[in-house]
Design a protein around this motif. Structure first.
Motif, PDB file in Angstrom:
ATOM      1  N   GLU A   1      -6.319   0.306   2.949  1.00 38.59           N
ATOM      2  CA  GLU A   1      -5.208   0.121   3.877  1.00 38.59           C
ATOM      3  C   GLU A   1      -5.736  -0.058   5.307  1.00 38.59           C
ATOM      4  OE1 GLU A   1      -1.513   1.595   6.140  1.00 38.59           O
ATOM      5  OE2 GLU A   1      -3.535   2.367   6.175  1.00 38.59           O
TER       6      GLU A   1
ATOM      7  N   GLN B   1      -0.728   9.560  -5.030  1.00 36.86           N
ATOM      8  CA  GLN B   1      -0.472  10.930  -4.596  1.00 36.86           C
ATOM      9  C   GLN B   1       0.318  11.687  -5.660  1.00 36.86           C
ATOM     10  OE1 GLN B   1       0.355  11.312  -0.536  1.00 36.86           O
ATOM     11  NE2 GLN B   1      -0.127  13.470  -0.731  1.00 36.86           N
TER      12      GLN B   1
ATOM     13  N   TYR C   1       0.821  -1.218   0.000  1.00 33.09           N
ATOM     14  CA  TYR C   1       0.000   0.000   0.000  1.00 33.09           C
ATOM     15  C   TYR C   1       0.855   1.267   0.000  1.00 33.09           C
ATOM     16  CZ  TYR C   1      -4.817  -1.581   0.272  1.00 33.09           C
ATOM     17  OH  TYR C   1      -6.040  -2.084  -0.042  1.00 33.09           O
TER      18      TYR C   1
ATOM     19  N   LEU D   1      -6.567   7.485  -4.253  1.00 30.51           N
ATOM     20  CA  LEU D   1      -6.036   7.699  -2.912  1.00 30.51           C
ATOM     21  C   LEU D   1      -7.083   7.378  -1.843  1.00 30.51           C
ATOM     22  CD1 LEU D   1      -3.391   8.457  -1.713  1.00 30.51           C
ATOM     23  CD2 LEU D   1      -4.051  10.853  -1.756  1.00 30.51           C
TER      24      LEU D   1
ATOM     25  N   CYS E   1      -7.392   3.677  -1.611  1.00 31.61           N
ATOM     26  CA  CYS E   1      -6.239   3.127  -0.889  1.00 31.61           C
ATOM     27  C   CYS E   1      -6.348   3.404   0.604  1.00 31.61           C
ATOM     28  CB  CYS E   1      -4.936   3.736  -1.404  1.00 31.61           C
ATOM     29  SG  CYS E   1      -4.502   3.206  -3.053  1.00 31.61           S
ATOM     30  N   THR E   2      -6.844   4.577   0.958  1.00 38.00           N
ATOM     31  CA  THR E   2      -6.958   4.935   2.368  1.00 38.00           C
ATOM     32  C   THR E   2      -7.908   3.975   3.076  1.00 38.00           C
ATOM     33  OG1 THR E   2      -6.558   7.229   1.774  1.00 38.00           O
ATOM     34  CG2 THR E   2      -7.436   6.846   3.955  1.00 38.00           C
TER      35      THR E   2
ATOM     36  N   MET F   1       0.009   4.037  -2.661  1.00 39.52           N
ATOM     37  CA  MET F   1      -0.534   5.329  -2.216  1.00 39.52           C
ATOM     38  C   MET F   1       0.359   6.472  -2.683  1.00 39.52           C
ATOM     39  SD  MET F   1      -1.976   4.368   1.532  1.00 39.52           S
ATOM     40  CE  MET F   1      -3.074   5.705   1.924  1.00 39.52           C
TER      41      MET F   1
END
Ligand SMILES: [Zn+2]
Ligand SMILES: [Zn+2]
Length: 221
Positions: A159, A144, A136, A152, A155-156, A140
């Protein structure tokens, strides 16, 4: 003093609670996600900025690749199945029933062709989750660098959910089936957050959807 759960973002505010955080027993758990006390961090004076809102707005429209990305070609049938079923879910959210159905069909096709995993042990799942958590970081960073806010955000969530899964699997390795005695398992149908408890949380700590978006899992075969 305030403390934030590094897994789900729940804030424990000494000023609002009867017991200061420091005096809570080590067995105390995050009321939202069940993470142990050790997952909490003190909140510094300056508020921690949300990584998603930090990304600069996209300057140029992102064009869809005309050829299949080489990274995509490396995906296994199992990964493609997961990928397509996620896209189906996305289409459902966007009220695109036709596309949803087609992606579901693709997901079924790939799932049928995915080889059975031979070493599907708790240990191998734990190793895989750790690997995902490591991956990750670079994913990420790439999102970004490209100012891709959607990626993003995905992914947030991903994760966080992976971190929770990893924590639960580690706990299961220590406690075994005792961990699941007299309790239920709930999965958020939107983000995949897994919760062990009698009732689903009022709000998903990761994606904030209400309890009715949770499915009860009774997969004890
Ligand atoms: Zn938490
Ligand atoms: Zn959720």
């Amino acid at each position: 003093m305030q403390y934030r759960c590094t897994i789900c973002g729940y804030v424990y505010d000494d000023a609002k609670e009867s017991v200061p955080f420091a005096e809570l027993p080590d067995t105390w758990q995050c009321p939202w996600c069940g993470a142990p006390k050790s997952s909490f961090e003190p909140i510094e004076e300056a508020p921690v900025k949300d990584i998603v809102s930090e990304v600069a707005p996209v300057a140029e429209p992102i064009t869809a690749p005309t050829e299949l990305d080489p990274d995509m070609q490396k995906l296994s049938a199992g990964q493609m199945a997961a990928f397509c079923s996620n896209l189906a879910r996305g289409c459902e959210k966007q009220y695109m029933p036709k596309e949803q159905e087609l992606f579901n069909e693709l997901a079924k096709y790939f799932a049928k062709h995915a080889p059975k995993v031979e070493d599907a042990t708790v240990e191998s799942v734990s190793v895989q989750l750790q690997q995902d958590l490591d991956d990750y970081k670079s994913v990420m960073q790439t999102a970004q660098d490209h100012g891709d806010r959607g990626a993003l955000r995905v992914c947030t969530w991903g994760e966080k959910v992976t971190r929770i899964l990893s924590m639960l699997v580690n706990k299961y390795q220590k406690e075994g089936d005792a961990m699941l005695q007299d309790t239920d398992i709930w999965v958020c149908t939107v983000c995949g957050f897994v919760f062990i408890g009698k009732t689903a949380p009022e709000l998903c700590p990761v994606c904030k959807v209400p309890a009715w978006k949770f499915n009860k899992i009774d997969g004890r075969r």
